[in-house]
Design a protein around this motif. Sequence first.
Motif, PDB file in Angstrom:
ATOM      1  N   UNK A 389       3.899  -8.987 -12.317  1.00 23.50           N
ATOM      2  CA  UNK A 389       3.314  -9.715 -11.193  1.00 23.50           C
ATOM      3  C   UNK A 389       3.943  -9.305  -9.869  1.00 23.50           C
ATOM      4  N   UNK A 390       5.240  -9.033  -9.876  1.00 23.91           N
ATOM      5  CA  UNK A 390       5.897  -8.538  -8.670  1.00 23.91           C
ATOM      6  C   UNK A 390       5.269  -7.223  -8.209  1.00 23.91           C
ATOM      7  N   UNK A 391       5.017  -6.322  -9.146  1.00 27.57           N
ATOM      8  CA  UNK A 391       4.454  -5.018  -8.787  1.00 27.57           C
ATOM      9  C   UNK A 391       3.040  -5.172  -8.244  1.00 27.57           C
ATOM     10  N   UNK A 392       2.251  -6.054  -8.843  1.00 25.66           N
ATOM     11  CA  UNK A 392       0.901  -6.291  -8.337  1.00 25.66           C
ATOM     12  C   UNK A 392       0.939  -6.848  -6.917  1.00 25.66           C
ATOM     13  N   UNK A 393       1.910  -7.716  -6.627  1.00 25.46           N
ATOM     14  CA  UNK A 393       2.041  -8.263  -5.274  1.00 25.46           C
ATOM     15  C   UNK A 393       2.366  -7.173  -4.262  1.00 25.46           C
ATOM     16  N   UNK A 394       3.292  -6.276  -4.616  1.00 22.29           N
ATOM     17  CA  UNK A 394       3.636  -5.179  -3.720  1.00 22.29           C
ATOM     18  C   UNK A 394       2.473  -4.237  -3.481  1.00 22.29           C
ATOM     19  N   UNK A 395       1.665  -3.995  -4.519  1.00 26.43           N
ATOM     20  CA  UNK A 395       0.503  -3.123  -4.370  1.00 26.43           C
ATOM     21  C   UNK A 395      -0.523  -3.742  -3.428  1.00 26.43           C
ATOM     22  N   UNK A 396      -0.627  -5.064  -3.441  1.00 28.63           N
ATOM     23  CA  UNK A 396      -1.534  -5.743  -2.513  1.00 28.63           C
ATOM     24  C   UNK A 396      -1.060  -5.546  -1.073  1.00 28.63           C
ATOM     25  N   UNK A 397       0.253  -5.576  -0.842  1.00 23.56           N
ATOM     26  CA  UNK A 397       0.797  -5.352   0.502  1.00 23.56           C
ATOM     27  C   UNK A 397       0.472  -3.938   0.986  1.00 23.56           C
ATOM     28  N   UNK A 398       0.471  -2.962   0.076  1.00 23.93           N
ATOM     29  CA  UNK A 398       0.164  -1.577   0.458  1.00 23.93           C
ATOM     30  C   UNK A 398      -1.223  -1.433   1.081  1.00 23.93           C
ATOM     31  N   UNK A 399      -2.094  -2.387   0.839  1.00 21.95           N
ATOM     32  CA  UNK A 399      -3.436  -2.297   1.417  1.00 21.95           C
ATOM     33  C   UNK A 399      -3.417  -2.382   2.934  1.00 21.95           C
ATOM     34  N   UNK A 400      -2.299  -2.808   3.517  1.00 22.96           N
ATOM     35  CA  UNK A 400      -2.165  -2.847   4.964  1.00 22.96           C
ATOM     36  C   UNK A 400      -1.784  -1.517   5.581  1.00 22.96           C
ATOM     37  N   UNK A 401      -1.560  -0.486   4.762  1.00 19.60           N
ATOM     38  CA  UNK A 401      -1.221   0.835   5.281  1.00 19.60           C
ATOM     39  C   UNK A 401      -2.457   1.528   5.846  1.00 19.60           C
ATOM     40  N   UNK A 402      -2.283   2.454   6.790  1.00 22.81           N
ATOM     41  CA  UNK A 402      -3.420   3.209   7.319  1.00 22.81           C
ATOM     42  C   UNK A 402      -4.184   3.928   6.208  1.00 22.81           C
ATOM     43  N   UNK A 403      -5.499   3.802   6.228  1.00 22.36           N
ATOM     44  CA  UNK A 403      -6.409   4.473   5.294  1.00 22.36           C
ATOM     45  C   UNK A 403      -6.314   3.972   3.867  1.00 22.36           C
ATOM     46  N   UNK A 404      -5.589   2.870   3.625  1.00 21.26           N
ATOM     47  CA  UNK A 404      -5.520   2.338   2.265  1.00 21.26           C
ATOM     48  C   UNK A 404      -6.846   1.741   1.842  1.00 21.26           C
ATOM     49  N   UNK A 405      -7.601   1.215   2.792  1.00 18.15           N
ATOM     50  CA  UNK A 405      -8.926   0.677   2.514  1.00 18.15           C
ATOM     51  C   UNK A 405      -9.978   1.637   3.057  1.00 18.15           C
ATOM     52  N   UNK A 406     -11.171   1.634   2.461  1.00 22.46           N
ATOM     53  CA  UNK A 406     -12.230   2.536   2.951  1.00 22.46           C
ATOM     54  C   UNK A 406     -12.557   2.271   4.410  1.00 22.46           C
ATOM     55  N   UNK A 407     -12.886   3.348   5.143  1.00 19.42           N
ATOM     56  CA  UNK A 407     -13.190   3.234   6.558  1.00 19.42           C
ATOM     57  C   UNK A 407     -14.557   2.612   6.775  1.00 19.42           C
ATOM     58  N   UNK A 408     -14.651   1.728   7.790  1.00 18.56           N
ATOM     59  CA  UNK A 408     -15.936   1.124   8.147  1.00 18.56           C
ATOM     60  C   UNK A 408     -16.773   2.056   9.010  1.00 18.56           C
ATOM     61  N   UNK A 409     -16.126   3.028   9.654  1.00 20.08           N
ATOM     62  CA  UNK A 409     -16.824   3.922  10.573  1.00 20.08           C
ATOM     63  C   UNK A 409     -16.956   5.302   9.984  1.00 20.08           C
ATOM     64  N   UNK A 410     -17.229   6.293  10.833  1.00 23.26           N
ATOM     65  CA  UNK A 410     -17.363   7.674  10.364  1.00 23.26           C
ATOM     66  C   UNK A 410     -16.050   8.180   9.788  1.00 23.26           C
TER      67      UNK A 410
END
Length: 446
Positions: A389-410
Amino acid sequence: MTRKPAGPPDGGWGWVVAASAFAVNGLSYGMLRSLGLALPDFAEHFDRSTQDTAWVSALALAVQQAASPVGSALSTRWGARPVVMFGGVLTSLGFVFSAFARNLLHLYLGLGLLAGSGWALVFAPALGTLSRYFSRRRVLAVGLALTGNGAASLLLAPALQLLLDTFGWRGALLLLGATTLHLTPCGALLRPLALPGDPPASSRGPLGALGLSLFTRPAFSVFALGTALVGCGYFVPYVHLAPHALDRGLGGYGAALVVAVAAVGDAVARLVCGWLADQGWVPLSRLLAVFGALTGLGLLAVGLVPVLGSEGWGGPLLAAAGAYGLSAGSYAPLVFGVLPGLVGIGGVVQATGLVMMLMSLGGLLGPPLSGFLRDETGDFTASFLTCGSFILSGSFIYMGLPSALPSCGPASGPATPPPERGELLPVPQVALFSPRGPHPTLDTTC
């Protein structure tokens, strides 16, 4: 005056440095992962609990990682070569001292403090030096070096069990002390490399040498928080995977096989993921979040494996350990591969040391917490569920890194930039040209 090269050579002597870092990784983390096989012997000889003996490995991990910024600072000041060579001698002395332990405190001092301090002086300088030799193939080179962990675990796990059966834990520690002394020639292979943009050593004060100013960068701060949480669970299998297998009904060699299977998966995944990351098909930060989450799920699977019957051969546990090894091995090169993009090539050695320090916070908490839960519940199920569970929590925090989530624009272009930049992670805002004219616009992320 020696002329600095235009950028990382991306090969040449860098492959020798990669081989040296491979051996350094195997004789540090590979040794730590296999050392869990000796913990039951320590507990039986000194008549102590699982939680008490877990502090031996936990202290070694915590000291090795917490003191890694010191190794990076010393490497920045005097070079990686003498620092790593001295660290190898210190690690060997820690094992030799522990072989003559009369109580558990001596093991805390020998394996935890002395050997841990030696490992702190070898890993970050070796891996930081390797990152400076590569640009486009950096993650592959780092992944190759980090396979030393899995390769050494594959060899050391059954070898250590054989040594324990043949010579006892004291003789085994003496022989491991001789083995870790090979870190010294590994350090001799780390040829220094000067690159453009390197600040002179005289311009760095004590805090600058440690790299603490990197925490002022928002992206690195997000990365730091996620990495600290991941560290709370990442190293628990290093200490308690073998005892967990013993609790599930496997014998000593069966437990060693479980560790070896996880090590093989780990080693294969580091190479494959290193190659995949260098292709630039997926941003490194996104891969980091995905494989971090898979590592957490793998630990949950290891904890939920049922107790084996008298006829069981450990198939479910071997499968779960293999899945964990594949996911954890994929995560390992990425956590270091993103650093040049976050801090630049000039700060990668200091950043490597800081990453190790951050993971030490979890390395100090995870194994003792796992041992405590085992003593309270009678098995390691709750231990692996909590740490996953600790590792899953840290992986969720990584989503705040640049380009971790798909881009909304071009799209902002390939994830891997030109080799002369020496950075693999795209910057948070990228100038794009609008189809209606040359006026730049800023890429946005979801």
